[in-house]
Design an enzyme around this catalytic site. Structure first.
Site, PDB file in Angstrom:
ATOM      1  N   HIS A 181      48.404  33.554  29.439  1.00 34.16           N
ATOM      2  CA  HIS A 181      48.819  34.045  30.751  1.00 34.16           C
ATOM      3  C   HIS A 181      47.697  33.921  31.794  1.00 34.16           C
ATOM      4  CE1 HIS A 181      50.707  37.400  33.340  1.00 34.16           C
ATOM      5  NE2 HIS A 181      51.596  36.428  33.281  1.00 34.16           N
ATOM      6  N   LYS A 183      45.018  32.619  34.589  1.00 32.66           N
ATOM      7  CA  LYS A 183      45.062  31.711  35.733  1.00 32.66           C
ATOM      8  C   LYS A 183      43.664  31.586  36.318  1.00 32.66           C
ATOM      9  CE  LYS A 183      49.367  33.784  35.869  1.00 32.66           C
ATOM     10  NZ  LYS A 183      49.789  35.122  35.450  1.00 32.66           N
ATOM     11  N   ASP A 188      33.821  22.247  40.814  1.00 36.23           N
ATOM     12  CA  ASP A 188      32.392  21.923  40.674  1.00 36.23           C
ATOM     13  C   ASP A 188      31.559  23.077  40.112  1.00 36.23           C
ATOM     14  OD1 ASP A 188      32.703  19.335  41.573  1.00 36.23           O
ATOM     15  OD2 ASP A 188      32.176  19.779  43.651  1.00 36.23           O
ATOM     16  N   HIS A 419      54.279  40.948  42.116  1.00 38.38           N
ATOM     17  CA  HIS A 419      53.663  40.137  41.077  1.00 38.38           C
ATOM     18  C   HIS A 419      52.162  40.370  40.954  1.00 38.38           C
ATOM     19  CE1 HIS A 419      52.667  36.308  38.854  1.00 38.38           C
ATOM     20  NE2 HIS A 419      53.759  36.681  38.230  1.00 38.38           N
ATOM     21  N   LYS A 421      48.579  42.078  40.113  1.00 41.13           N
ATOM     22  CA  LYS A 421      48.087  42.911  39.015  1.00 41.13           C
ATOM     23  C   LYS A 421      46.677  43.377  39.397  1.00 41.13           C
ATOM     24  CE  LYS A 421      50.269  39.112  36.912  1.00 41.13           C
ATOM     25  NZ  LYS A 421      51.608  39.448  37.202  1.00 41.13           N
ATOM     26  N   ASP A 426      38.292  55.444  41.140  1.00 45.46           N
ATOM     27  CA  ASP A 426      37.277  56.316  41.736  1.00 45.46           C
ATOM     28  C   ASP A 426      36.742  55.787  43.062  1.00 45.46           C
ATOM     29  OD1 ASP A 426      37.565  58.031  39.609  1.00 45.46           O
ATOM     30  OD2 ASP A 426      35.849  57.251  38.498  1.00 45.46           O
TER      31      ASP A 426
END
Length: 523
Positions: A181, A183, A188, A419, A421, A426
């Site tokens: 999952h 990404k 470079d 979508h 996440k 704190d």
């Protein structure tokens, strides 16, 4: 005594029982993966090599001025997120390392393929690592790309039987049920983009009547080398198969046709090409003018061995997060499209709330989610969370016309819902990445993210809960009788819903039924 011959009826019944058994065994026999012997060996650029590039030379003064810190820029706007990837691809001189769970063959996916191919044509080495669950319909394109001298494509936990792919869940469920999952998009070994977005129209706002709230971050500085090292680890893992070992070769004539298709943008891409032309992203980055938050940044990532179920606790992202963040003391603001806390998670959040930690959670409503079973895993925990004093917000669906992009596969994400996440702790640090707070991310899929020590970014997430979320979400509450209700706000006006808003009776019944099934472990 002479053995009795079976009657014609008995023979027919025996055949009906044996045929399915023989078919399954035949599929299992045909579905063995090829050996990994002979895979090419490649690694990210060294620091010296990476700095001797246009990106390296441009970034070096700012990186050197903040020793030990990494520069972070948020990419919440979908057009900016797309333009950033295209422009990084164009700016790359030596290497591109791209890792994605889903890559669609739609407008933005095709434009990205075009940019990758153009980079390879000018001599950039491209390594493309894709989870095979999200490559539906792209076999020929990936085979063509892999035949280019400067491009190598690998598939994570590939399906040997290409069509229909779901057969792989029958013949090799334990492996096929574990997906990559992660990404990341690295140019470079000097700049990287990580976060929640895959490659496809719904992730970049290119679909009509849809709201897709997502978040990526651009990183420069020391954390980029960490991402590149992690990419190398996945690239050489036992789950990464060269497409040349999995996909059939493409005939020369077909390759020419597909090359033409890849290098010609659909007319629908005009707005995205305009966004790229107008974007000041790379110009500002190269000129040292892009606003960056300099902070201590730690990459967290599952060991790729998780893709085969061969991993110990120290190799889990969840364990790493616990070590780095520790126990929250005052506040937690959590955003997760798929939030399935399980009984253990409820106990964890309840204990924090009892110790005085203020907890706010933002996830998808039933009308916005595309996986009812996942919502069922969350819905049965809502009351206990609310009773503990935790505040729950659920994303509203903007348009009832929005439809899910089915090519995402059985574990794909909705094109009209939350979508992103991320979470803040704190008012001091945040997490951004691919990790959903559900058992699938914790136990089955591999994930990647950054822990960023930044009060400024933490305050930004808190501000979203105080502003945007109140307008875009239902707030879930308990009445005096302990029953759930939903508040929908429109400015100063409030509307109360006494049942799951935006969905019909039978869908609510279906979710109630799913909530009692023993499937929470794989949600």
């Amino acid at each position: 005594m002479k053995a009795m011959s079976p009657t014609p009826g008995a023979s027919a019944r025996l055949a009906r029982r044996l045929v399915p058994f023989l078919c399954v065994n035949l599929l299992v026999g045909c579905a063995s993966l090829p050996p990994l012997d002979g895979r090419s060996i490649s690694t990210a650029l060294t620091d010296g090599e990476a700095r001797d590039t246009p990106l390296g030379r441009a970034l070096a003064p700012r990186v050197d001025a903040h020793p030990g810190k990494s520069g972070i820029a948020s990419l919440s706007d979908p057009f900016d997120a797309f333009a950033a990837r295209i422009l990084l691809t164009r700016a790359a001189e030596r290497t591109l390392d791209i890792q994605s769970y889903i890559w669609h063959g739609d407008t933005t996916g095709t434009l990205m393929l075009k940019a990758v191919l153009a980079a390879a044509e000018r001599g950039v080495r491209v390594r493309l690592l894709l989870d095979d669950n999200g490559t539906n319909g792209l076999d020929a394109e990936l085979a063509v790309l892999d035949q280019h001298a400067n491009i190598e494509v690998r598939l994570f936990n590939p399906f040997v039987i290409r069509s229909p792919k779901p057969i792989g869940y029958i013949t090799d469920f334990s492996r096929a049920n574990r997906r990559m999952h992660n990404k990341s998009f690295t140019a470079d070994n000097q700049a990287t983009i990580i976060g929640g977005r895959n490659i496809g129209d719904e992730y970049f706002g290119a679909t009509k009547d849809m709201l897709f709230a997502d978040l990526d971050v651009l990183g420069v500085g020391p954390v980029v080398a960490d991402v590149s090292g992690d990419f190398d680890r996945y690239w050489s893992s036992a789950s990464a198969y060269p497409v040349s070992a999995v996909l059939p070769l493409v005939e020369p004539g077909e390759a020419a046709r597909l090359n033409a298709t890849i290098t010609e943008a659909d007319p629908a891409a005009a707005s995205y090409l305009l966004a790229v032309r107008q974007s000041a992203f790379i110009r500002d980055l190269l000129a040292g003018q892009l606003a960056l938050e300099w902070a201590d940044v730690t990459m967290v990532s599952d060991d790729p061995a998780k893709g085969l179920g061969k991993i110990g606790k120290p190799g889990l992202l969840m364990h790493q997060l616990g070590v780095i963040i520790g126990a929250p003391q005052a506040t937690v603001e959590l955003v997760s499209p798929y939030f399935v806390p399980t009984a253990t998670g409820v106990e964890f959040f309840t204990r924090m709330a009892r110790e005085g930690v203020r907890i706010q959670i933002f996830t998808n409503s039933l009308e916005a989610t595309d996986v009812a079973a996942v919502h069922a895993g969350y819905a049965k925990r809502r009351k206990a969370l609310l009773e503990a004093g935790i505040r729950l917000y659920e994303m509203r669906r903007v348009s009832p016309k929005g439809k899910r992009n089915e090519s995402a596969g059985p574990f794909g994400s909705s094109g009209s819902s939350l979508h992103a996440k991320t979470f803040a702790v704190d008012q001091a640090r945040i997490f951004v990445g691919s990790f959903n707070f559900d058992p699938r991310s914790a136990r089955l899929n591999t994930e990647l993210g950054f822990v960023i020590e930044s009060p400024a970014l933490a305050r930004d997430i808190e501000a979203v809960f105080e502003g945007q979320i109140l307008e875009d979400a239902y707030e879930v509450r308990l009445d005096e009788k302990g029953k759930l209700y939903w508040l929908e706000r429109h400015g100063d006006r409030q509307q109360r819903h006494d049942s799951e808003p935006g969905v019909g009776f039978w869908k609510r019944v279906g979710v109630s039924f799913l909530s009692i099934l023993p499937i929470e472990w794989m949600l």
